[in-house]
Enzyme design. Structure first.
Site, short mmCIF file in Angstrom:
data_model
loop_
_atom_site.label_atom_id
_atom_site.label_comp_id
_atom_site.label_asym_id
_atom_site.label_seq_id
_atom_site.Cartn_x
_atom_site.Cartn_y
_atom_site.Cartn_z
N LYS A 139 0.81 -1.08 0.06
CA LYS A 139 0.06 -0.06 -0.08
C LYS A 139 0.95 1.39 -0.09
O LYS A 139 0.74 2.18 -0.72
CB LYS A 139 -1.06 -0.09 1.31
CG LYS A 139 -1.81 1.15 1.01
CD LYS A 139 -2.69 1.34 2.40
CE LYS A 139 -1.92 2.38 3.65
NZ LYS A 139 -2.49 2.54 4.69
N ASP B 271 -6.15 0.80 0.88
CA ASP B 271 -6.33 1.07 2.09
C ASP B 271 -7.74 0.75 2.71
O ASP B 271 -8.53 -0.09 1.98
CB ASP B 271 -6.19 2.47 2.39
CG ASP B 271 -7.40 3.49 1.82
OD1 ASP B 271 -8.03 2.87 1.52
OD2 ASP B 271 -7.27 4.71 2.37
#
Length: 235
Positions: free
Chosen positions: A129, A147
């Protein structure tokens, strides 16, 4: 969840229509972390774990001024850094990650933040991420930022039932054109922060209502839904 008897082609078409609507709804969508260099974005993204972007943006001007180079981070006094970033939460672990990341960048990459996923994810405190945030926003390399908002929304959209972030990244990557991965991530995150909330989404004013199988999860009355909308800029 998901659209009953929806074919693969129908799913791709629906996903891309939803992306177009999000683009029209959030033409100003962008990374809400303040940064000027790949190093600054990398540090800010590490700090953003379990913390709002708004809070990170309050801390980073002090941090960036104190540590202008990767060498400064690598040789930082741990107690001083912890005190600066304390309000972002998990400050000891984040200090370890930032100092470790900087030392690895100095030792393995000549003091320059690498611009490839395979190199970024090997740095302390950097997962896919974080790496995709840096690649997409600092290097212009398309990446999906999976996320908590992103994971929740794409499942709510009926695009996937996966819960593993890497699997979600691959599924969505096959639905949305690669060139749009970075900006699409911002659009989804903005939508999750403003309208499609975790507990009570503002379904009655959602621009995706006609295409979303989860319509009705929140109030469908426009007046009630409007009260749930949170304007930006955001945390």
């Amino acid at each position: 969840m998901g659209m009953p008897t929806e074919s693969r082609l129908a799913l791709v078409r629906r996903a891309r229509r939803m992306n177009r609507i999000l683009a029209e709804t959030y033409p100003e969508a962008h990374c809400e972390l303040d940064f000027g260099t790949p190093l600054e974005l990398l540090v800010a993204t590490i700090l953003s774990a379990q913390c709002t972007d708004k809070r990170v943006n309050m801390v980073t001007p002090i941090l960036f001024a104190k540590y202008p180079t990767v060498d400064d981070y690598a040789g930082a006094d741990r107690a001083e850094m912890e005190e600066i970033i304390r309000s972002t939460g998990f400050f000891r672990a984040k200090t370890n990650s930032i100092i470790g990341m900087a030392q690895a960048v100095c030792e393995q990459h000549g003091g320059v933040v690498p611009g490839k996923l395979k190199d970024l994810v090997k740095l302390p405190g950097v997962g896919r991420k974080t790496a995709n945030v840096v690649l997409g926003n600092a290097f212009g390399v398309p990446g999906l930022t999976v996320d908590t908002h992103f994971q929740r929304l794409v499942r709510r959209f009926g695009w996937t039932d996966e819960t593993d972030p890497v699997k979600i990244e691959h599924v969505v990557g096959e639905l949305i054109p690669k060139r749009e991965w970075t900006i699409f991530s911002h659009r989804v995150i903005w939508h999750g922060r403003r309208i499609c909330h975790a507990r009570t989404p503002a379904c009655g004013v959602c621009p995706l209502a006609a295409l979303c199988p989860s319509y009705g999860t929140g109030p469908t009355d426009a007046a009630k839904a409007q009260k749930l909308v949170r304007p930006g800029p955001f945390s």
